[in-house]
Motif scaffolding. Structure first.
Motif, PDB file in Angstrom:
ATOM      1  N   TYR A  10      36.155  30.156  44.595  1.00 40.69           N
ATOM      2  CA  TYR A  10      35.354  30.781  43.558  1.00 40.69           C
ATOM      3  C   TYR A  10      34.259  29.829  43.064  1.00 40.69           C
ATOM      4  O   TYR A  10      34.456  28.618  42.997  1.00 40.69           O
ATOM      5  CB  TYR A  10      36.231  31.216  42.387  1.00 40.69           C
ATOM      6  N   GLY A  18      33.455  33.854  40.505  1.00 40.81           N
ATOM      7  CA  GLY A  18      33.535  34.854  41.557  1.00 40.81           C
ATOM      8  C   GLY A  18      33.306  34.223  42.918  1.00 40.81           C
ATOM      9  O   GLY A  18      32.894  33.059  43.021  1.00 40.81           O
ATOM     10  N   PRO A  19      33.536  34.961  43.990  1.00 41.58           N
ATOM     11  CA  PRO A  19      33.355  34.409  45.338  1.00 41.58           C
ATOM     12  C   PRO A  19      31.897  34.179  45.711  1.00 41.58           C
ATOM     13  O   PRO A  19      31.611  33.454  46.667  1.00 41.58           O
ATOM     14  CB  PRO A  19      34.001  35.465  46.241  1.00 41.58           C
ATOM     15  N   HIS A  20      30.964  34.784  44.962  1.00 38.56           N
ATOM     16  CA  HIS A  20      29.536  34.599  45.220  1.00 38.56           C
ATOM     17  C   HIS A  20      28.808  34.403  43.892  1.00 38.56           C
ATOM     18  O   HIS A  20      29.291  34.816  42.833  1.00 38.56           O
ATOM     19  CB  HIS A  20      28.929  35.794  45.961  1.00 38.56           C
ATOM     20  N   GLN A  77      21.433  40.539  46.906  1.00 41.82           N
ATOM     21  CA  GLN A  77      22.644  39.734  47.062  1.00 41.82           C
ATOM     22  C   GLN A  77      23.292  39.454  45.704  1.00 41.82           C
ATOM     23  O   GLN A  77      24.518  39.487  45.577  1.00 41.82           O
ATOM     24  CB  GLN A  77      22.310  38.406  47.759  1.00 41.82           C
ATOM     25  N   ALA A 136      24.996  42.550  44.460  1.00 42.43           N
ATOM     26  CA  ALA A 136      26.267  42.745  45.167  1.00 42.43           C
ATOM     27  C   ALA A 136      27.334  41.812  44.604  1.00 42.43           C
ATOM     28  O   ALA A 136      28.508  42.190  44.459  1.00 42.43           O
ATOM     29  CB  ALA A 136      26.074  42.502  46.660  1.00 42.43           C
ATOM     30  N   ALA A 137      26.934  40.580  44.276  1.00 42.63           N
ATOM     31  CA  ALA A 137      27.886  39.616  43.719  1.00 42.63           C
ATOM     32  C   ALA A 137      28.439  40.084  42.382  1.00 42.63           C
ATOM     33  O   ALA A 137      29.599  39.811  42.047  1.00 42.63           O
ATOM     34  CB  ALA A 137      27.209  38.259  43.551  1.00 42.63           C
ATOM     35  N   ARG A 153      29.254  42.952  41.661  1.00 44.95           N
ATOM     36  CA  ARG A 153      30.283  43.975  41.904  1.00 44.95           C
ATOM     37  C   ARG A 153      31.543  43.379  42.511  1.00 44.95           C
ATOM     38  O   ARG A 153      32.519  44.083  42.747  1.00 44.95           O
ATOM     39  CB  ARG A 153      29.716  45.066  42.827  1.00 44.95           C
ATOM     40  N   ASP A 154      31.517  42.062  42.767  1.00 50.14           N
ATOM     41  CA  ASP A 154      32.699  41.366  43.286  1.00 50.14           C
ATOM     42  C   ASP A 154      33.792  41.300  42.222  1.00 50.14           C
ATOM     43  O   ASP A 154      33.557  41.550  41.027  1.00 50.14           O
ATOM     44  CB  ASP A 154      32.343  39.924  43.693  1.00 50.14           C
ATOM     45  N   HIS A 155      34.964  40.885  42.660  1.00 46.71           N
ATOM     46  CA  HIS A 155      36.028  40.577  41.708  1.00 46.71           C
ATOM     47  C   HIS A 155      35.626  39.335  40.925  1.00 46.71           C
ATOM     48  O   HIS A 155      35.287  38.307  41.509  1.00 46.71           O
ATOM     49  CB  HIS A 155      37.344  40.320  42.450  1.00 46.71           C
ATOM     50  N   ARG A 156      35.653  39.439  39.603  1.00 49.32           N
ATOM     51  CA  ARG A 156      35.194  38.331  38.773  1.00 49.32           C
ATOM     52  C   ARG A 156      36.272  37.916  37.787  1.00 49.32           C
ATOM     53  O   ARG A 156      37.081  38.736  37.345  1.00 49.32           O
ATOM     54  CB  ARG A 156      33.911  38.718  38.022  1.00 49.32           C
TER      55      ARG A 156
END
Length: 317
Positions: A69, A91-93, A167, A170-171, A173-176
């Motif tokens: 993360y 988050g992953p991004h 990008q 999109a980040a 909308r990642d799991h945060r």
């Protein structure tokens, strides 16, 4: 300056945004402390807002809540009628953070300070303060920065004109994950320090960055320095405090060396107790002059009228 809380949908991260009707100050210029060790990620300093106005939360190295993360910094953005704070998250991004150039790899878009490589974080030495004795996963990559201004907010009058890239959207909308408990504690500690208030420091915070969260030794060194500058601490009092701090640092280093770089709960308590004692001593040293009783002025001896000479007496034998 009135501050209002604006509720947002439950699906949105953090749940509450802070809205303020004036822009935050410019970002201060500061030096990044040495990275404490492998696995730490730099989280840049930022202006937060409290009952007494804007205050600076120092940049700090922290351990992420999960391997893989990254930290997306929070930012202030103009919302049409007020400045709204969008909280940072893990988050992953890397997501959008207003195009604000926080430095040290956070150039306004993305993160150039490092990346995760098979569960291990690799550090870009060109933008991070790294000691290769403590950190071994390093590389060098030049980072080109187009936004050199120190503006700390997006949109509005004088703000940064930046929009989220596909990008970054999109980040978001990642799991945060929200800031860790240590990050929240770090922010709350800054809120209690009047030296961090913009109204007091005029945009030059007393503490701009820390090597680790709630680094008490760092804070107490700042208190000692302030005491010396103001004349509240003598040279002897300063030497005493510095000697005790050095002893605490040696104890912590020895404990970590014996326990794979970490402190046990009991060791944490012992270190904290010693730091509490030093903190009380600093407080006593910087206030002892005010507690000392004022010397009473000595009364001037009053001239006595000359005594009339007594008649001589014949000494009897």
């Amino acid at each position: 300056m009135a501050a209002a809380l604006i509720l947002v949908p439950a699906s949105s991260f953090a749940g509450v945004f802070i809205s303020v009707n004036i822009a935050p100050p410019v970002l201060p210029v500061y030096t990044q402390p040495l990275c404490p060790g492998d696995g730490y990620i730099w989280t840049p300093g930022y202006w937060a807002y409290g009952p007494d106005g804007y205050y600076w939360v120092p940049g700090v190295w922290v351990q992420p809540p999960m391997v893989g993360y990254l930290w997306t910094p929070g930012y202030w953005g103009w919302g049409g009628s007020a400045f709204i704070f969008h909280a940072g998250y893990w988050g992953p991004h890397i997501g959008f953070y207003g195009g604000v150039n926080y430095g040290f790899g956070y150039t306004g878009h993305g993160y150039e300070g490092g990346y995760w490589n098979h569960g291990v974080f690799a550090y870009n030495r060109s933008v991070n303060n790294i000691n290769v004795t403590n950190v071994h996963n390093v590389y060098n990559r030049t980072v080109v920065v187009n936004n050199y201004n120190r503006v700390s907010y997006n949109g509005g009058h004088g703000g940064i004109d930046a929009r989220a890239t596909p990008q970054e959207e999109a980040a978001m909308r990642d799991h945060r994950l929200s800031p860790t408990a240590s990050q929240i504690s770090h922010r709350d500690a800054a809120a209690q320090d009047r030296g961090q208030l913009a109204s007091v420091n005029h945009g030059r915070p007393q503490v701009t960055a820390m090597r680790s969260v709630n680094q008490r030794a760092f804070n107490q060194q700042q208190r000692v320095a302030n005491g010396v500058r103001s004349g509240q601490m003598t040279a002897g009092e300063t030497r005493n405090i510095e000697s005790r701090e050095a002893s605490i640092n040696r104890q912590a280093a020895n404990d970590r060396a014996a326990n794979n770089g970490r402190l046990t709960q009991q060791e944490h308590q012992q270190i904290n107790q010693r730091q509490n004692n030093v903190s009380r001593s600093i407080n006593n040293d910087t206030h002892n002059a005010a507690r000392q009783p004022q010397a009473r002025p000595q009364a001037r001896p009053q001239a006595r009228p000359a005594a009339h000479a007594a008649p001589a007496r014949e000494e009897r034998r």
